[in-house]
Design a protein around this motif. Sequence first.
Motif, PDB file in Angstrom:
ATOM      1  N   UNK A   1       0.973  -0.937   0.160  1.00  0.00           N
ATOM      2  CA  UNK A   1       0.050   0.354   0.044  1.00  0.00           C
ATOM      3  C   UNK A   1       1.003   1.335  -0.074  1.00  0.00           C
ATOM      4  N   UNK A   2       0.483   2.262  -0.912  1.00  0.00           N
ATOM      5  CA  UNK A   2       1.160   3.527  -0.654  1.00  0.00           C
ATOM      6  C   UNK A   2       2.354   3.637  -1.519  1.00  0.00           C
ATOM      7  N   UNK A   3       2.606   2.702  -2.337  1.00  0.00           N
ATOM      8  CA  UNK A   3       3.766   2.617  -3.271  1.00  0.00           C
ATOM      9  C   UNK A   3       3.518   2.777  -4.577  1.00  0.00           C
ATOM     10  N   UNK A   4       4.274   3.607  -5.317  1.00  0.00           N
ATOM     11  CA  UNK A   4       4.084   3.971  -6.675  1.00  0.00           C
ATOM     12  C   UNK A   4       4.278   2.760  -7.675  1.00  0.00           C
ATOM     13  N   UNK A   5       2.985   2.321  -8.388  1.00  0.00           N
ATOM     14  CA  UNK A   5       2.724   1.097  -9.152  1.00  0.00           C
ATOM     15  C   UNK A   5       2.793   0.055  -8.140  1.00  0.00           C
ATOM     16  N   UNK A   6       2.314   0.228  -6.996  1.00  0.00           N
ATOM     17  CA  UNK A   6       2.212  -0.867  -6.155  1.00  0.00           C
ATOM     18  C   UNK A   6       1.063  -1.684  -6.483  1.00  0.00           C
ATOM     19  N   UNK A   7       0.122  -1.219  -7.052  1.00  0.00           N
ATOM     20  CA  UNK A   7      -1.420  -1.777  -7.283  1.00  0.00           C
ATOM     21  C   UNK A   7      -2.245  -2.062  -6.102  1.00  0.00           C
ATOM     22  N   UNK A   8      -1.429  -1.881  -4.889  1.00  0.00           N
ATOM     23  CA  UNK A   8      -2.360  -2.155  -3.404  1.00  0.00           C
ATOM     24  C   UNK A   8      -2.954  -1.125  -3.159  1.00  0.00           C
ATOM     25  N   UNK A   9      -3.734  -1.230  -1.832  1.00  0.00           N
ATOM     26  CA  UNK A   9      -3.664  -2.683  -1.230  1.00  0.00           C
ATOM     27  C   UNK A   9      -4.510  -3.780  -1.741  1.00  0.00           C
ATOM     28  N   UNK A  10      -4.590  -5.019  -1.478  1.00  0.00           N
ATOM     29  CA  UNK A  10      -5.331  -6.036  -1.994  1.00  0.00           C
ATOM     30  C   UNK A  10      -6.571  -5.782  -1.086  1.00  0.00           C
ATOM     31  N   UNK A  11      -7.587  -5.966  -1.770  1.00  0.00           N
ATOM     32  CA  UNK A  11      -8.899  -5.778  -1.273  1.00  0.00           C
ATOM     33  C   UNK A  11      -8.977  -7.006  -0.168  1.00  0.00           C
ATOM     34  N   UNK A  12      -9.569  -6.529   1.242  1.00  0.00           N
ATOM     35  CA  UNK A  12      -9.473  -6.964   2.433  1.00  0.00           C
ATOM     36  C   UNK A  12     -10.304  -8.482   2.066  1.00  0.00           C
ATOM     37  N   UNK A  13     -11.288  -8.626   1.488  1.00  0.00           N
ATOM     38  CA  UNK A  13     -11.952  -9.936   1.187  1.00  0.00           C
ATOM     39  C   UNK A  13     -11.047 -10.839   0.433  1.00  0.00           C
ATOM     40  N   UNK A  14     -10.234 -10.311  -0.534  1.00  0.00           N
ATOM     41  CA  UNK A  14      -9.484 -11.385  -1.255  1.00  0.00           C
ATOM     42  C   UNK A  14      -8.193 -11.709  -0.515  1.00  0.00           C
ATOM     43  N   UNK A  15      -7.767 -10.531   0.258  1.00  0.00           N
ATOM     44  CA  UNK A  15      -6.651 -10.767   1.192  1.00  0.00           C
ATOM     45  C   UNK A  15      -6.924 -12.005   2.126  1.00  0.00           C
ATOM     46  N   UNK A  16      -7.969 -11.939   2.680  1.00  0.00           N
ATOM     47  CA  UNK A  16      -8.417 -12.991   3.566  1.00  0.00           C
ATOM     48  C   UNK A  16      -8.604 -14.265   3.042  1.00  0.00           C
ATOM     49  N   UNK A  17      -9.340 -14.167   1.935  1.00  0.00           N
ATOM     50  CA  UNK A  17      -9.615 -15.439   1.185  1.00  0.00           C
ATOM     51  C   UNK A  17      -8.565 -16.177   1.099  1.00  0.00           C
TER      52      UNK A  17
ATOM     53  N   UNK B   1     -17.461  -4.513   1.331  1.00  0.00           N
ATOM     54  CA  UNK B   1     -16.875  -4.643   2.809  1.00  0.00           C
ATOM     55  C   UNK B   1     -15.572  -4.158   3.311  1.00  0.00           C
ATOM     56  N   UNK B   2     -15.385  -3.360   4.500  1.00  0.00           N
ATOM     57  CA  UNK B   2     -14.406  -2.725   4.960  1.00  0.00           C
ATOM     58  C   UNK B   2     -13.680  -3.814   5.883  1.00  0.00           C
ATOM     59  N   UNK B   3     -12.671  -3.549   6.382  1.00  0.00           N
ATOM     60  CA  UNK B   3     -11.798  -4.325   7.101  1.00  0.00           C
ATOM     61  C   UNK B   3     -12.734  -4.644   8.529  1.00  0.00           C
ATOM     62  N   UNK B   4     -13.324  -3.672   8.865  1.00  0.00           N
ATOM     63  CA  UNK B   4     -14.072  -3.781   9.938  1.00  0.00           C
ATOM     64  C   UNK B   4     -14.920  -5.078   9.861  1.00  0.00           C
ATOM     65  N   UNK B   5     -15.280  -5.431   8.768  1.00  0.00           N
ATOM     66  CA  UNK B   5     -16.162  -6.466   8.621  1.00  0.00           C
ATOM     67  C   UNK B   5     -15.802  -7.914   9.116  1.00  0.00           C
ATOM     68  N   UNK B   6     -14.232  -7.868   9.009  1.00  0.00           N
ATOM     69  CA  UNK B   6     -13.461  -9.060   9.377  1.00  0.00           C
ATOM     70  C   UNK B   6     -12.829  -9.084  10.736  1.00  0.00           C
ATOM     71  N   UNK B   7     -13.045  -7.857  11.340  1.00  0.00           N
ATOM     72  CA  UNK B   7     -12.743  -7.839  12.613  1.00  0.00           C
ATOM     73  C   UNK B   7     -13.606  -8.253  13.799  1.00  0.00           C
ATOM     74  N   UNK B   8     -13.076  -9.380  14.380  1.00  0.00           N
ATOM     75  CA  UNK B   8     -13.707 -10.119  15.578  1.00  0.00           C
ATOM     76  C   UNK B   8     -13.604  -9.423  16.925  1.00  0.00           C
ATOM     77  N   UNK B   9     -14.083  -8.402  17.297  1.00  0.00           N
ATOM     78  CA  UNK B   9     -13.788  -7.669  18.701  1.00  0.00           C
ATOM     79  C   UNK B   9     -14.730  -8.170  19.731  1.00  0.00           C
TER      80      UNK B   9
END
Length: 479
Positions: free
Chosen positions: A317-333, A379-387
């Motif tokens: 994330x935040x890198x030129x030509x980095x394409x990121x970040x990976x969507x949270x759902x795809x990262x977790x999947x 979905x946002x990262x909050x959807x995957x955060x079990x608090x």
Amino acid sequence: MTRSHLRTGIRNGIVVAILGMVFLNDVSELAADPRNQSNWQLDVLRLRNGATLSGMIEVETPTHVRFQLVQRKAGRPTVSFHTTISTEEIVGIDRLTPQQRKQLKAQLDGIAQAGQQEQIRSENLLIEPIDWQGKPGAGLRYVSDFFVLNSDAPEALVRRTAVRLEQIYAAYTRFLQPRFRTRRPTTIWLFRNREGYAKEMQGIGRPILNPACFDPRNNRVLCFSDLDRMAEDLERIRKHHLDLWTELDRQQKEITRLYPNPKERERFIGPIEETRRKIISQNQKNDEIVDRATTKLFAVLYHESFHAYVENYVFPEGVPNGLGPLPTWLNEGLAQIFETGILELGEFRVGHAERGRLLRIKELVRKNELVPIKDLLRATPKSFAVLHADEAAASDRYYLTSWGLAFYLTFEKRLLGAAALEAFIASEGKTDRIVAFEKLLQQPIDRIEADFQRYLRNLQENGSTVDLETMRDPVKPPK
């Protein structure tokens, strides 16, 4: 000692030996299923009791078959052991050709050698002592190109973990080529118990709900092992079994002295040998329990290190030509797919659908409770955060759906590593997510949803699909 005293003593001794055997927990018995052998060609024995055994014939005589039973199920390491079966129990044999049997032996030998090689690799790793929580030399460190492992766990576990992490990172590079090689290695902290892990988690203000987590801000993975106590119990049990074995040896020598006639001696030796077999069997079951616990540890490490690898080397994330970040759902999947991978014979095996997840996601589909793809994409990262406990069920739905969709894209649509998927990832924040996903799969979202759910209904544990909707009952022959 008289023979009558010996009979009583041996009988009592054997009872003590059997009752004295200790185990950690019960383990399901191994069962060979010829339908789950992952394309290996095997000899098949068909028994009178209806059982079918798959493996390799080692020796055949007129009265017995020496057989190496092989169990190779999707999502599990290959398991094999030797047994002898009376020919009276066998009603049929499907034999391999000599060339096929030669190939099978090479495959089985390769697995045995791979296990030895992992032990050799772990022993040859350069591990250095480090200070740990103010105690000089209380920790250990291993330095790799992709990660640095720090731990206060027992050295044997640290070495084994280092080898496994090297293997899994190599697998990551094969499935997702690193696009940025100048990134700094991730620091992986493996705590020997929950207490040290909890203290570190409190320091960064995160709840202690999972045995591991990736801390992207500090580029580190935190994890704890609960194997210390189990290892101590196992050592105590092994010592107890060794004492029993020594006593059985003493009894057998005494029987041999008092009963020189082999036929008369056999009725006493038989129960002793049976007790030895029970001890061996129980030790094997205990080893399986430890292996399962170790597998769980590596699964969470694989999961969190995948997040670290993607963030640092593929889609930062935040890198030129980095394409990121990976969507949270795809990262977790994808992390869930990789956490259940099997490392064997230098090969990383994925593509099987882990049974627990598969059953749960099929139930969600049946109840129409799967997270709609439209909602998952937004979905946002909050959807995957079990608090909190009451959020666990909803989070589980998101995790399961993300696993299912990642599995669908990876193994059904073959998009992992494809330019089309990279374009979809790069569109994040620039194009509506649903529009971008429709472009990725070249279908409207409603049709994608229907095809995805149909895929999940038909998905099998080995990763294949059976079209349940078009299957018909076999035509019954006329009477």
